[in-house]
Each structure stands twice: as C-alpha cells, then as structure tokens.
Scaffold this active site. Structure first.
Site, PDB file in Angstrom:
ATOM      1  N   LYS A  11      82.842  59.326  58.891  1.00 48.18           N
ATOM      2  CA  LYS A  11      82.818  59.681  60.315  1.00 48.18           C
ATOM      3  C   LYS A  11      84.110  60.390  60.723  1.00 48.18           C
ATOM      4  CE  LYS A  11      81.670  57.816  64.855  1.00 48.18           C
ATOM      5  NZ  LYS A  11      80.864  58.999  65.160  1.00 48.18           N
ATOM      6  N   HIS A  16      81.892  51.839  61.394  1.00 46.04           N
ATOM      7  CA  HIS A  16      81.096  52.959  60.889  1.00 46.04           C
ATOM      8  C   HIS A  16      81.437  53.262  59.439  1.00 46.04           C
ATOM      9  CE1 HIS A  16      80.203  53.705  65.153  1.00 46.04           C
ATOM     10  NE2 HIS A  16      79.175  54.424  64.722  1.00 46.04           N
TER      11      HIS A  16
HETATM   12  N1  LIG Z   1      73.810  60.296  68.910  1.00 47.64           N
HETATM   13  C1  LIG Z   1      73.483  59.547  67.857  1.00 47.64           C
HETATM   14  O1  LIG Z   1      72.620  58.673  67.928  1.00 47.64           O
HETATM   15  C2  LIG Z   1      74.195  59.779  66.570  1.00 47.64           C
HETATM   16  C3  LIG Z   1      75.172  60.710  66.524  1.00 47.64           C
HETATM   17  N2  LIG Z   1      75.818  60.977  65.353  1.00 47.64           N
HETATM   18  C4  LIG Z   1      76.760  62.079  65.414  1.00 47.64           C
HETATM   19  O2  LIG Z   1      76.100  63.217  64.868  1.00 47.64           O
HETATM   20  C5  LIG Z   1      77.053  64.062  64.239  1.00 47.64           C
HETATM   21  C6  LIG Z   1      76.611  64.307  62.796  1.00 47.64           C
HETATM   22  O3  LIG Z   1      76.674  63.089  62.096  1.00 47.64           O
HETATM   23  P1  LIG Z   1      76.338  63.002  60.534  1.00 47.64           P
HETATM   24  O4  LIG Z   1      75.018  63.601  60.276  1.00 47.64           O
HETATM   25  O5  LIG Z   1      76.607  61.622  60.139  1.00 47.64           O
HETATM   26  O6  LIG Z   1      77.483  63.940  59.936  1.00 47.64           O
HETATM   27  P2  LIG Z   1      77.443  64.823  58.609  1.00 47.64           P
HETATM   28  O7  LIG Z   1      78.870  65.160  58.299  1.00 47.64           O
HETATM   29  O8  LIG Z   1      76.643  64.141  57.568  1.00 47.64           O
HETATM   30  O9  LIG Z   1      76.666  66.135  59.057  1.00 47.64           O
HETATM   31  C7  LIG Z   1      77.199  67.160  59.818  1.00 47.64           C
HETATM   32  C8  LIG Z   1      76.623  68.449  59.314  1.00 47.64           C
HETATM   33  O10 LIG Z   1      77.030  69.489  60.174  1.00 47.64           O
HETATM   34  C9  LIG Z   1      77.303  70.600  59.338  1.00 47.64           C
HETATM   35  N3  LIG Z   1      78.122  71.579  60.021  1.00 47.64           N
HETATM   36  C10 LIG Z   1      79.464  71.606  60.174  1.00 47.64           C
HETATM   37  N4  LIG Z   1      79.822  72.698  60.842  1.00 47.64           N
HETATM   38  C11 LIG Z   1      78.690  73.377  61.109  1.00 47.64           C
HETATM   39  C12 LIG Z   1      78.406  74.605  61.758  1.00 47.64           C
HETATM   40  N5  LIG Z   1      79.369  75.369  62.246  1.00 47.64           N
HETATM   41  N6  LIG Z   1      77.115  74.989  61.842  1.00 47.64           N
HETATM   42  C13 LIG Z   1      76.135  74.229  61.361  1.00 47.64           C
HETATM   43  N7  LIG Z   1      76.329  73.088  60.702  1.00 47.64           N
HETATM   44  C14 LIG Z   1      77.593  72.658  60.589  1.00 47.64           C
HETATM   45  C15 LIG Z   1      77.998  70.014  58.132  1.00 47.64           C
HETATM   46  O11 LIG Z   1      77.995  70.938  57.065  1.00 47.64           O
HETATM   47  P3  LIG Z   1      78.859  70.679  55.724  1.00 47.64           P
HETATM   48  O12 LIG Z   1      78.085  69.635  54.982  1.00 47.64           O
HETATM   49  O13 LIG Z   1      78.883  71.992  55.041  1.00 47.64           O
HETATM   50  O14 LIG Z   1      80.184  70.193  56.185  1.00 47.64           O
HETATM   51  C16 LIG Z   1      77.130  68.799  57.894  1.00 47.64           C
HETATM   52  O15 LIG Z   1      76.035  69.113  57.065  1.00 47.64           O
HETATM   53  C17 LIG Z   1      78.401  63.355  64.385  1.00 47.64           C
HETATM   54  O16 LIG Z   1      79.066  63.861  65.508  1.00 47.64           O
HETATM   55  C18 LIG Z   1      78.017  61.905  64.618  1.00 47.64           C
HETATM   56  O17 LIG Z   1      78.986  61.198  65.346  1.00 47.64           O
HETATM   57  C19 LIG Z   1      75.509  60.326  64.219  1.00 47.64           C
HETATM   58  C20 LIG Z   1      74.560  59.350  64.210  1.00 47.64           C
HETATM   59  C21 LIG Z   1      73.824  58.990  65.390  1.00 47.64           C
HETATM   60  O1  LIG Z   2      78.797  59.067  63.201  1.00 42.71           O
HETATM   61  C1  LIG Z   2      77.902  58.197  63.242  1.00 42.71           C
HETATM   62  O2  LIG Z   2      77.356  57.765  62.228  1.00 42.71           O
HETATM   63  C2  LIG Z   2      77.456  57.710  64.546  1.00 42.71           C
HETATM   64  N1  LIG Z   2      77.923  58.289  65.611  1.00 42.71           N
HETATM   65  C3  LIG Z   2      77.594  57.982  66.950  1.00 42.71           C
HETATM   66  C4  LIG Z   2      78.810  57.511  67.690  1.00 42.71           C
HETATM   67  O3  LIG Z   2      79.890  58.094  67.519  1.00 42.71           O
HETATM   68  O4  LIG Z   2      78.699  56.572  68.481  1.00 42.71           O
HETATM   69  C5  LIG Z   2      76.391  57.092  67.066  1.00 42.71           C
HETATM   70  C6  LIG Z   2      76.283  56.054  66.009  1.00 42.71           C
HETATM   71  O5  LIG Z   2      77.238  55.084  66.269  1.00 42.71           O
HETATM   72  C7  LIG Z   2      76.441  56.653  64.630  1.00 42.71           C
END
Ligand SMILES: NC(=O)C1=CN([C@@H]2O[C@H](COP(=O)(O)OP(=O)(O)OC[C@H]3O[C@@H](n4cnc5c(N)ncnc54)[C@H](OP(=O)(O)O)[C@@H]3O)[C@@H](O)[C@H]2O)C=CC1
Ligand SMILES: O=C(O)C1=N[C@H](C(=O)O)C[C@H](O)C1
Length: 266
Positions: free
Chosen positions: A159, A155
């Site tokens: 992350k 990743h």
């Molecule tokens: N299920 C799936 O298919 C996928 C899941 N994911 C998961 O999704 C999640 C997000 O990933 P990603 O977008 O890459 O991460 P990012 O760090 O880019 O985004 C997370 C966001 O959440 C915000 N945040 C943190 N705390 C709070 C809060 N209390 N209230 C509201 N917003 C908050 C952060 O704000 P700030 O910028 O101010 O820190 C940031 O903007 C992760 O857990 C990742 O593993 C990711 C990709 C695919």
């Molecule tokens: O944080 C990510 O980017 C992703 N998170 C998910 C995971 O923890 O498996 C899904 C995907 O792999 C991207």
C-alpha cells in the site's frame, strides 16, 4: 436496460483485476477501454492473467477519455494519476467511480466544484466494502457517547498511502459528532518518533503494513472501566466489488460529487 459502458484505469493492479473479473461476469457492464501504464493498443485479453475481454488499452488517458464513448471511469490506480484521470473524466462528461485513495481535501473540493460546473455525478469512496461502510457509521454513532477514540488500520505492505483512506474518512465522520479533544496524557512525550501515530483533530491513527494482510480496521473507544472495539476485515478484494457496482449504477443519476458510499445506501 442498456449496459453501463465502463473504462477501467489500473487493470493490472490488485483491485483493477478484480474489477475486470466482476465486469466479465456481470451483464450490467460493458468494458469499453482500459487506461494502463503499459500495453498501448493491445487488447485486455492479450495480457497475461487478465480476463478474455476485447477492450483496447490506452496509455494516454487524455486520448482515451476524449475518444472512447463511456458512461463511467472506474479508477483504481495511484493518488496522483487517479486525480488527473478523475478530472479529465469529468471534463469529458464521463462519470468517475473512484476507489483510489490518497486525494487531498483540496483535490476533493476541486473535483466537487468541477462536477457542479459540468452538472455531472461522481462517486469517490475510500472503501467500497459494505461492512467497512457500516463500521464507519457505527463508529460515528459510538463517538457521540464515547469520544475517546483511536484507530488502528492494518494493510498489505504494497500500500502506498498512510493512513488509509478509510481511516481518514472514519476520523472525519467522528469529527462531525465530537468536539476536538486529545487522547493520552497532556504532557506525554514520544521517546520514539511516531509512537503515538498520526493525528487528526486529537484522534490517533496507527497504520500497520505487513505481508499477509489485505485491509482491516479497528476503531477503539475508551470509557470509564470499559472499551468498545468496532472492527472490520476484508479477507479478499471481491469484498469491494458489490460497492463498485452499486456506485457505478447510482452515479448515472447523480449530478454532483458524492464522497463515501454511505450516501448511496438506503
Ligand atoms: N475504495 C476501495 O474500496 C479500495 C481502494 N483501494 C485503493 O485503490 C488503489 C489501487 O489499489 P491496488 O489495486 O491495491 O494497487 P495496485 O498497486 O495493485 O494497482 C495500481 C495499478 O495502477 C497502475 N497505474 C499506476 N499508474 C498508472 C497510470 N498512470 N495509468 C494507469 N494505471 C496506472 C499500476 O501499474 P503498475 O503495476 O505498472 O505500477 C497498478 O497496476 C489504491 O489507491 C488503494 O488505496 C484499494 C482497495 C479497496
Ligand atoms: O490499499 C488498499 O488495499 C485499500 N485501500 C483503501 C483505503 O485506503 O482505505 C480501502 C481498503 O482499506 C483497502
């Protein structure tokens, strides 16, 4: 058909932005609010880089989930906050669609029980990319016949959680079909801590974090004189959006928590 009224938590994040872009283009959805850590009372359209959507931003998730009339909460934040948001959503009869990874098994059990008590559906999917769901299903099948297996997940270096939710889910699916066993020499020793990766029921998971990566996983099976590699790559975050849409549609008719998108595929 009426639109799905969605709240997005984490709108400025990498996934949150992609979800807003999808919602902006897709007539199935109406964005009714966002939960963020910043910009309380502002509109999404006023935040640089976000789409021209009118929805209000709340920094207090409890107020948002109590006051806003919504069908689903799409949570794409962090494990700690995502868990709290999901819980409050269920308590307020808003169906969670959760992409956030890193919830513990205990937390998943608690959320599942809460859904049962409230008679409300929820989807928690560690990976919304259809290809990744197939990769996990194929791995489960392969493990029946080739039980020696290790997982390499790769990743981007922003992350927070390791191993990835996808790698944990893959190991759990494999656990369903193979009995516990360890890989490698029974007397092997790590001369450098972590060399053999994390361990789930004897399976080793190796986590790589590098700039330039998005989300990638290889599940490698070893047998006599052969290996089998099942590999999936997400080259962009749009790859997750058809799964977010599917989960948002399906959650409307669920009355329990579903963990994994595979349960929603035909
Ligand atoms: N299920 C799936 O298919 C996928 C899941 N994911 C998961 O999704 C999640 C997000 O990933 P990603 O977008 O890459 O991460 P990012 O760090 O880019 O985004 C997370 C966001 O959440 C915000 N945040 C943190 N705390 C709070 C809060 N209390 N209230 C509201 N917003 C908050 C952060 O704000 P700030 O910028 O101010 O820190 C940031 O903007 C992760 O857990 C990742 O593993 C990711 C990709 C695919
Ligand atoms: O944080 C990510 O980017 C992703 N998170 C998910 C995971 O923890 O498996 C899904 C995907 O792999 C991207």
């Amino acid at each position: 058909m009426s639109k799905i009224r969605a709240i997005v938590a984490g709108p400025r994040g990498k996934m949150g932005r992609e979800a807003l872009r999808m919602i902006e283009k897709d007539e199935t959805f109406e964005l009714v609010a966002c939960i963020d850590r910043k910009h309380d009372g502002e509109r999404v359209r006023d935040i640089e880089g976000l789409p021209a959507l009118e929805a209000l931003i709340y920094t207090d998730p409890e107020t948002c989930l109590m006051e806003v009339e919504a069908d689903v909460l799409i949570d794409l934040t962090t494990p700690e906050n995502g868990y709290v948001h999901t819980k409050w959503a269920i308590e307020n009869h808003i169906r969670p669609v959760v992409g956030t990874t890193g919830f513990s098994e205990q937390q998943l059990r608690e959320l599942s029980t809460l859904c049962e008590e409230k008679g409300i559906g929820a989807v928690i999917a560690p990976n919304f990319a259809i290809g990744a769901v197939l990769m996990m299903q194929f791995s489960k099948w392969a493990a029946k016949h080739m039980p020696h297996v290790e997982i390499i997940e790769k990743h981007h270096d922003q992350k927070l959680d390791a191993p990835s939710g996808t790698a944990i889910k893959t190991a759990q699916l494999i656990q369903e079909v193979r009995s516990s066993q360890s890989q490698g020499h029974p007397e092997e020793q790590e001369t450098h801590e972590g060399a053999r990766g994390a361990e789930i029921d004897g399976m080793r998971i190796h986590s790589m974090r590098l700039p330039g990566l998005i989300a990638h996983q290889e599940v490698i099976f070893g047998g006599q004189g052969q290996t089998l590699t099942i590999k999936h790559d997400s080259h962009d975050r749009e790859s997750f959006m058809s799964g977010v849409k599917l989960a948002s549609e399906k959650v409307m008719s669920l009355d329990q928590l579903v963990y994994g998108l595979e349960h929603l595929l035909d």
